[in-house]
Design an enzyme around this catalytic site. Structure first.
Site, mmCIF file in Angstrom:
data_model
loop_
_atom_site.group_PDB
_atom_site.id
_atom_site.type_symbol
_atom_site.label_atom_id
_atom_site.label_comp_id
_atom_site.label_asym_id
_atom_site.label_seq_id
_atom_site.Cartn_x
_atom_site.Cartn_y
_atom_site.Cartn_z
ATOM 1 N N TYR A 137 -23.640 -19.695 -16.921
ATOM 2 C CA TYR A 137 -24.409 -20.818 -16.395
ATOM 3 C C TYR A 137 -24.323 -22.085 -17.251
ATOM 4 C CZ TYR A 137 -26.670 -17.571 -13.107
ATOM 5 O OH TYR A 137 -26.926 -16.666 -12.106
ATOM 6 N N LYS A 189 -21.697 -5.423 -18.908
ATOM 7 C CA LYS A 189 -20.565 -4.885 -18.131
ATOM 8 C C LYS A 189 -19.359 -4.827 -19.063
ATOM 9 C CE LYS A 189 -19.030 -3.356 -14.161
ATOM 10 N NZ LYS A 189 -19.376 -1.971 -13.772
ATOM 11 N N ASP A 239 -24.513 -2.440 -13.043
ATOM 12 C CA ASP A 239 -24.535 -1.824 -11.722
ATOM 13 C C ASP A 239 -25.317 -0.517 -11.746
ATOM 14 O OD1 ASP A 239 -22.504 -0.948 -13.400
ATOM 15 O OD2 ASP A 239 -21.036 -0.660 -11.824
ATOM 16 N N ASP A 276 -30.592 -12.946 -14.066
ATOM 17 C CA ASP A 276 -30.957 -13.649 -12.836
ATOM 18 C C ASP A 276 -30.995 -12.682 -11.653
ATOM 19 O OD1 ASP A 276 -31.482 -15.627 -10.982
ATOM 20 O OD2 ASP A 276 -29.581 -16.659 -11.215
ATOM 21 N N ASP A 291 -34.561 -10.755 -9.666
ATOM 22 C CA ASP A 291 -34.861 -10.854 -8.234
ATOM 23 C C ASP A 291 -35.089 -9.460 -7.655
ATOM 24 O OD1 ASP A 291 -34.793 -13.571 -8.188
ATOM 25 O OD2 ASP A 291 -33.229 -13.747 -6.670
#
Length: 354
Positions: free
Chosen positions: A138, A189, A222, A246, A250
């Protein structure tokens, strides 16, 4: 009453204005009997000001905001500004320019009926996410070459520094120690992102050694997303990078009843902090008395806790929980009240002696 806390208020756009009004109402009720005086000052930075003057958030204004104990922001976004430049400059500008590297997202379900998972209850959803807030994908580094041609190339850089990774991981462990949490989970990851997330692996292992009383473990992002849906109960503190944080938060907001219940803080420990509900500005609902103000109200409680008014912050959460139990809330969380009436209900409970 000699002590005071000063808060800068930026309601923003759309329902940000509506929910901020209710958060301030509750803030006043929660601190009415406090030994600490509360002072707020509102600023009109947002879409209307940008359309009128072309200003987003000038550097001089940001310097002024730094003088407050904390900053409260509502929500930003307006369809009249398609590129959302004002929202980007105000929100991301504040985060990056004040180096608010901790994005703290509590994920706590306050009522059984809000938990969407079969066979689980509210008590099973109680963890916090430490999202790195100033690095990762970001930061806006990269570019586009041969735009709008068949040979177009888009490059987006993922930035991870040892300083940035270490300080967010350390903040997560320190939070766990202060709050009696027994487990910190780091998510990355690194099996695919072999360089940037190898750094996360090595730093996490080193910092974890300094906190032997706290269990440390790792999950690929994941796998973590899968486990949070399968069984969120074991998780206590999660630390991860900007983009993964982020996404995971959510998911977390849905575990606690939706975006209308999700609070957050953007913090540089010991210096500056900005607090905001997670939801957007939802322009079509602005002024309709339909927006859920509880995320903004819970965010105000987080802000009070951050500035040393922990009991006042806890009282806000208890009042919100009681309102949800009684159905004194908006339709998205099982009630029949509007925005203003929900804020009034929380404030009334705070005005009643415990």
């Amino acid at each position: 009453m000699n002590e005071r806390r000063r808060f800068a208020i930026l309601p923003g756009d759309g329902i940000g204005i509506d929910v901020t009004r209710e958060a301030l109402k509750v803030l006043e009720a929660a601190t009415a009997r406090s030994a600490v005086a509360i002072e707020t000052r509102s600023y009109d930075y947002g879409a209307e000001r940008y359309l009128r003057t072309g200003e987003t958030l000038p550097d001089a204004a940001l310097e002024e905001l730094k003088g407050f104990d904390a900053i409260f922001m509502g929500a930003f976004g307006d369809p009249r500004i398609p590129d959302m430049r004002h929202a980007r400059d105000i929100l991301l500008g504040t985060r990056f320019k004040l180096d608010l590297y901790v994005n703290l997202r509590p994920v706590r379900c306050l009522n059984d009926r809000l938990c969407p998972l079969k066979s689980f209850r509210a008590k099973d959803v109680d963890f916090v996410v430490f999202r790195e807030n100033t690095e990762g994908l970001y930061v806006g580094m990269g570019g586009i070459f041969k735009k709008d041609t068949p040979d177009e190339i888009a490059v987006q850089e993922d930035v991870n520094t040892r300083k940035g990774v270490e300080r967010i991981i350390r903040a997560a462990f320190e939070y766990a120690r202060r709050h009696g949490r027994r487990r910190v989970t780091m998510s990355d990851k690194s099996n695919a992102l072999r360089f940037g997330h190898d750094l996360w692996q090595r730093v996490f292992a080193r910092v974890a050694c300094e906190f032997p009383e706290i269990e440390s473990d790792h999950l690929y992002v994941d796998a973590l997303a899968m486990q949070l849906v399968k069984n969120p109960a074991p998780f206590e503190v999660i630390v991860t990078c900007n983009m993964f944080g982020d996404i995971l938060t959510d998911l977390g907001s849905q575990l606690q009843g939706g975006l209308g219940m999700a609070a957050s803080g953007n913090i540089h420990p010991g210096t500056a902090a900005m607090f905001e509900p997670v939801h957007g500005s939802a322009p079509k609902y602005a002024g309709t008395d339909r927006a859920n103000p509880l995320a903004a109200i819970l965010t105000a409680g987080m802000m009070l806790d951050h500035v040393g008014l922990a009991e006042e912050g806890r009282r806000i959460e208890r009042a919100v929980s009681a309102c949800i139990e009684a159905g004194e809330c908006t339709a998205d969380v099982g009630g029949k009240l509007g925005t203003a009436a929900t804020g009034d209900a929380v404030a009334r409970r705070l005005a009643t002696p415990a």
